[in-house]
Design a protein around this motif. Structure first.
Motif, short mmCIF file in Angstrom:
data_model
loop_
_atom_site.label_atom_id
_atom_site.label_comp_id
_atom_site.label_asym_id
_atom_site.label_seq_id
_atom_site.Cartn_x
_atom_site.Cartn_y
_atom_site.Cartn_z
N HIS A 1 0.62 -0.94 -0.19
CA HIS A 1 0.18 0.09 0.14
C HIS A 1 0.72 1.29 -0.07
O HIS A 1 1.92 1.68 0.86
CB HIS A 1 -0.90 -0.12 0.87
N GLU B 1 1.56 3.65 3.20
CA GLU B 1 2.31 2.91 4.26
C GLU B 1 3.83 2.36 3.87
O GLU B 1 4.19 1.43 3.72
CB GLU B 1 1.31 1.94 4.46
N ARG C 1 -2.85 4.45 -1.24
CA ARG C 1 -2.60 2.95 -1.43
C ARG C 1 -3.06 2.38 -2.05
O ARG C 1 -2.21 1.03 -2.21
CB ARG C 1 -3.91 2.70 -0.39
N HIS D 1 3.07 -3.21 6.41
CA HIS D 1 1.64 -2.65 6.25
C HIS D 1 1.56 -1.68 8.17
O HIS D 1 2.75 -1.89 8.37
CB HIS D 1 0.45 -3.42 6.38
N SER D 2 1.11 -0.72 7.38
CA SER D 2 0.97 0.19 8.56
C SER D 2 -0.59 0.74 8.95
O SER D 2 -1.39 0.55 7.66
CB SER D 2 1.24 1.73 8.44
N GLU E 1 1.61 -5.28 10.50
CA GLU E 1 1.13 -3.14 10.86
C GLU E 1 1.83 -2.89 11.80
O GLU E 1 1.49 -2.90 12.84
CB GLU E 1 -0.74 -4.46 10.83
ZN LIG Z 1 -1.93 -1.84 4.17
#
Ligand SMILES: [Zn+2]
Length: 530
Positions: free
Chosen positions: A102, A105, A165, A205-206, A293
């Motif tokens: 994404h 992120e 994203r 990810h974040s 994440e």
């Molecule tokens: Zn993500």
């Protein structure tokens, strides 16, 4: 005259911002006091530095983005594993870490660039004796460069903006692991996952979401069709070890989840076990998968730091357990070449009925405003509370279907060439049957087709229910997809008529339901088809 000035200025321009060959470029976050993230160009500069200076790195372009940017794959090995074949021969695990799926992120990308510089400067070389390390520092390269203050407004820090994203076509790359509609997912699955066959695929990810108190949350493969040994190894051995290691560094990590803000005690829920998510997809290939994440209410500098520590802890774990991982993969390979007609798998799932009791950490959150903006942003200031809650991060199968010896697809007219292309990209083996005599098959008949009106990746989703009837038909000229290999759960998920996220559900078999027989049949028993 003008020409002369340009010529005089040229040496100055060429030396501006350049470093000597063996001095690493200063990374964008550090250079900007953690107000900016690296662009694609900045990433390429670090890759160039590594290509000039790293002793044990091999560089490949594994594909192109929709806007034709080259997607770099960095291969680190001290044992000369610069091709999938050489890496496989070494008999040691291949670890793949992908950042930036994404584009908004960005912490995974920054953490991987730090790791690339460390490895180039000669750190962690003992790892490269035990594993082959594949790094994709900028997967969604186009999304990354659409930098705007308006993206990911919830993120604390990096106030000058982050990328978007989706990819340039508006597709979410972490919903595309099955259909492979984007050029990025095609490249990753075909040229990295299917070719290199990594033992572990880490997807960075974040996250925003519920104000829990964890610096980083994670998910192992969640789909219950994944072999139980993968799940057991990751849930019972790998993640408890990583939690302890991260705890020693001052980081709280925990399974990914969300809760109703006013009712954290009612339950903390993970996301659905759909195969299009990268971690679940890895599990369906019978390989280890890990979603990471980073919590976006921390500041940018902390987010990069926790991601960097997590990646290094994960790699260290695989290095220390390289024998266990290889033994697990060898067991799976050996077991899945055998077929039994009692095999079953799930077509639908729900959260387990037995959630774990646990103490959920709740963050103390300040509401602040972004620089030059009236947009609200949350900032984590510490831990506020611990609440007794229930952890829902396991799924059970709610409907089962038999797993056939092989699926057969009627592509005699070429109508399903796109399905063959998709199977090939996943690395799934198939052949054309030249069998003259009739074979026993289970033919699917649709009883109910619900066009949900929902779309996923610009593609309509349908729910299909039906029954199977035994028949004897000639499969001469049909495409045969055997299931006796480690991709069996993935093959089932793609071809089983009622499976969520399969070819039928994703409307990839055309509008064939009213009049024609269903184009995929199941070959229920071992039989010679060639
Ligand atoms: Zn993500």
């Amino acid at each position: 005259m003008a020409k002369k000035i340009i010529l005089l200025l040229l040496p100055i321009i060429l030396t501006m911002g350049c470093t000597s060959n063996n001095t690493p470029p200063e990374l964008t976050p550090e250079q900007s006091n953690f107000t900016q993230t690296s662009t694609y160009h900045d990433v390429v500069e670090v890759v160039k530095y590594a290509r000039k200076n790293a002793e044990n790195m091999h560089y490949q372009i594994f594909g192109h983005s929709e806007m034709n940017k080259e997607l770099p794959l960095l291969i680190f090995s001290k044992r000369g594993a610069n091709t999938p074949e050489k890496a496989a021969k070494l008999g040691c695990p291949i670890v793949l870490v992908v950042a930036n799926i994404h584009g908004g992120e960005v912490e995974g990308k920054e953490a991987l660039l730090r790791l690339v510089i460390d490895l180039t400067q000669g750190k962690y070389q003992s790892w490269l004796q035990k594993i082959t390390l594949l790094l994709v520092p900028i997967y969604n390269a186009d999304g990354n460069d659409k930098i705007s203050r308006k993206h990911s407004m919830h993120q604390s820090g990096a106030p000058k903006g982050v990328g978007m994203r989706a990819n340039a076509k508006g597709l979410n790359l972490n919903r595309d692991m099955m259909k492979l509609a984007s050029s990025e997912a095609q490249a990753l699955v075909q040229n990295v996952l299917a070719k290199w066959d990594p033992a572990l695929f880490v997807d960075l990810h974040s996250t925003n979401g519920s104000p829990h108190g964890y610096h980083l949350t994670y998910a192992v493969p969640l789909n219950p069709n994944t072999d139980f040994r993968i799940e057991q190894f990751q849930r019972n051995v790998m993640m408890p070890t990583l939690r302890k290691q991260m705890d020693k560094k001052g980081w709280n990590i925990f399974p990914y989840g969300n809760f109703e803000t006013n009712q954290p005690e009612a339950g903390y829920y993970t996301f659905r076990p759909m195969p299009y998510f990268a971690n679940n997809y890895a599990g369906l290939r019978n390989r280890l998968g890990l979603l990471s994440e980073t919590y976006s209410y921390m500041d940018f500098e902390q987010r990069i730091a926790v991601t960097e520590d997590f990646i290094k802890s994960v790699i260290r774990f695989i290095v220390r357990h390289s024998r266990d991982v290889q033994d697990l993969l060898a067991d799976l390979k050996e077991d899945y070449v055998h077929y039994s007609d009692s095999l079953q798998a799930g077509i639908s799932y729900d959260y387990t009925r037995e959630p774990c009791d646990f103490n959920l950490l709740i963050s103390d959150i300040d509401t602040v405003y972004k620089e030059n903006s009236n947009k609200k942003m949350y900032k984590r200031t510490g831990i506020k509370d611990t609440v007794a809650s229930k952890l829902y991060n396991r799924f059970r199968i709610t409907a089962w279907r038999s797993v056939p010896f092989a699926y057969a697809l009627d592509n005699r007219t070429g109508a399903y060439d796109h399905i063959l292309k998709n199977l090939s990209m996943h690395g799934i083996h198939y052949f054309i049957s030249d069998l003259k005599q009739k074979a026993k098959v289970r033919q699917f008949e649709i009883d109910d087709l619900e066009r949900t009106g929902k779309t996923l990746q610009k593609n309509s989703i349908q729910k299909i229910k039906g029954t199977f009837n035994t028949d004897y038909i000639s499969l001469h000229g049909w495409v045969i997809i055997p299931t006796s290999n480690t991709n069996r759960p993935l093959i089932f998920q793609l071809l089983e008529p009622e499976a969520e996220d399969g070819y039928a559900a994703r409307n990839m078999l055309g509008d064939i339901f009213a009049s024609k027989p269903f184009p995929v049949v199941k070959v229920p028993e071992p039989v010679k088809l060639k």
